[in-house]
Design a protein around this motif. Structure first.
Motif, mmCIF file in Angstrom:
data_model
loop_
_atom_site.group_PDB
_atom_site.id
_atom_site.type_symbol
_atom_site.label_atom_id
_atom_site.label_comp_id
_atom_site.label_asym_id
_atom_site.label_seq_id
_atom_site.Cartn_x
_atom_site.Cartn_y
_atom_site.Cartn_z
ATOM 1 N N LEU A 62 0.724 -1.298 -0.011
ATOM 2 C CA LEU A 62 0.031 -0.036 0.000
ATOM 3 C C LEU A 62 0.886 1.251 0.023
ATOM 4 O O LEU A 62 0.584 2.355 -0.623
ATOM 5 C CB LEU A 62 -1.136 -0.029 1.210
ATOM 6 N N LEU A 65 2.168 1.711 -3.289
ATOM 7 C CA LEU A 65 1.035 2.163 -4.424
ATOM 8 C C LEU A 65 0.717 3.581 -4.194
ATOM 9 O O LEU A 65 0.882 4.436 -5.270
ATOM 10 C CB LEU A 65 -0.124 1.608 -3.866
ATOM 11 N N PHE A 66 0.750 4.052 -3.118
ATOM 12 C CA PHE A 66 0.710 5.554 -2.752
ATOM 13 C C PHE A 66 1.992 6.450 -3.165
ATOM 14 O O PHE A 66 1.784 7.404 -3.563
ATOM 15 C CB PHE A 66 0.355 6.015 -1.491
ATOM 16 N N LYS A 69 2.042 6.897 -6.854
ATOM 17 C CA LYS A 69 0.824 7.256 -7.457
ATOM 18 C C LYS A 69 0.137 6.171 -8.179
ATOM 19 O O LYS A 69 -0.581 6.905 -9.268
ATOM 20 C CB LYS A 69 1.100 8.735 -8.153
ATOM 21 N N ASN A 71 -2.229 4.425 -7.642
ATOM 22 C CA ASN A 71 -3.735 4.540 -6.990
ATOM 23 C C ASN A 71 -4.528 5.578 -8.146
ATOM 24 O O ASN A 71 -5.478 5.434 -8.178
ATOM 25 C CB ASN A 71 -3.906 5.147 -5.634
ATOM 26 N N LYS A 72 -3.887 6.158 -8.699
ATOM 27 C CA LYS A 72 -4.394 7.221 -9.736
ATOM 28 C C LYS A 72 -4.561 6.669 -10.957
ATOM 29 O O LYS A 72 -5.401 7.008 -11.911
ATOM 30 C CB LYS A 72 -3.758 8.575 -9.704
ATOM 31 N N THR A 75 -7.805 2.835 -11.439
ATOM 32 C CA THR A 75 -8.900 3.254 -10.599
ATOM 33 C C THR A 75 -10.023 2.678 -10.863
ATOM 34 O O THR A 75 -11.223 3.071 -10.232
ATOM 35 C CB THR A 75 -9.535 4.478 -11.559
ATOM 36 N N TRP A 79 -9.153 3.261 -3.587
ATOM 37 C CA TRP A 79 -8.154 2.652 -2.747
ATOM 38 C C TRP A 79 -8.137 3.083 -1.219
ATOM 39 O O TRP A 79 -7.772 2.344 -0.437
ATOM 40 C CB TRP A 79 -6.720 3.044 -3.308
ATOM 41 N N ASP A 83 -7.810 0.596 1.727
ATOM 42 C CA ASP A 83 -6.839 0.753 3.069
ATOM 43 C C ASP A 83 -7.663 0.808 4.403
ATOM 44 O O ASP A 83 -7.097 0.138 5.233
ATOM 45 C CB ASP A 83 -6.143 2.091 2.655
ATOM 46 N N ARG A 141 -14.361 11.435 -6.939
ATOM 47 C CA ARG A 141 -13.023 10.772 -6.465
ATOM 48 C C ARG A 141 -11.850 11.949 -6.276
ATOM 49 O O ARG A 141 -11.143 11.817 -5.595
ATOM 50 C CB ARG A 141 -12.509 9.738 -7.370
ATOM 51 N N GLN A 145 -9.319 12.279 -3.329
ATOM 52 C CA GLN A 145 -7.801 11.936 -3.464
ATOM 53 C C GLN A 145 -7.047 13.207 -3.258
ATOM 54 O O GLN A 145 -5.815 13.231 -2.736
ATOM 55 C CB GLN A 145 -7.619 11.278 -4.927
ATOM 56 N N ASP A 148 -6.611 13.479 0.462
ATOM 57 C CA ASP A 148 -5.861 12.593 1.438
ATOM 58 C C ASP A 148 -4.401 13.003 1.407
ATOM 59 O O ASP A 148 -3.593 12.580 2.205
ATOM 60 C CB ASP A 148 -5.624 11.358 0.194
#
Length: 150
Positions: A62, A65-66, A69, A71-72, A75, A79, A83, A141, A145, A148
């Motif tokens: 995770l 993933l973040f 980027k 997670n963008k 889609t 995400w 999490d 979204r 995002q 976040d």
């Protein structure tokens, strides 16, 4: 040939993620999970070792993933909700695992690993609170995002 290199998508590293509250929280979760893993390994407790190693792996994935980027780009999942579910299940699982480790210890490594497991539960609860506060189901979204990164 130079045009081919410009058309390739590159992985952008989000260094600001590690400076954010969620980034610091995720890294501290990984540190406490690793310490618990080392303690359980020293105590030779395979069940505890497997649980901490699996959660360390999931948290690491995770974070990657973040950090990149992804997670963008991916889609098809929401995400922050993934999490959140991971944090909820991990908190419930680790509170049970840590309490069992604390009450049935025979080696000091199991006791220390259980204590670090409880610290991990505390960090997971903070993560659950932060994620739950940021997730709203009536916003697009893009707004979620961008919040976040707080």
């Amino acid at each position: 040939m130079a045009e081919d290199q410009n058309n390739k998508p590159s992985l952008d590293v989000d260094t600001a993620f590690f400076k954010s509250k969620r980034g610091i929280l995720k890294v501290s979760e990984m540190v406490t999970l690793f310490v618990a893993f080392v303690c359980f390994s020293a105590a030779s407790r395979p069940k505890y070792i497997a649980a901490t190693a699996l959660e360390f792996l999931i948290t690491s994935l995770l974070v990657l993933l973040f950090m990149f980027k992804l997670n963008k780009r991916l889609t098809f999942f929401f995400w922050p909700l993934v999490d959140l579910f991971n944090s909820v299940f991990a908190a419930v699982y680790f509170i049970i695992l840590s309490l069992i480790a604390l009450t049935t210890y025979t080696v000091r490594g199991t006791l220390v690993g259980g204590a670090f497991g409880l610290v991990t539960v505390g960090l997971l609860c903070v993560d659950i609170y932060m994620l739950f506060r940021n997730i709203t189901f009536n916003k697009p979204r893009s707004e979620i995002q961008s919040s976040d990164k707080e």
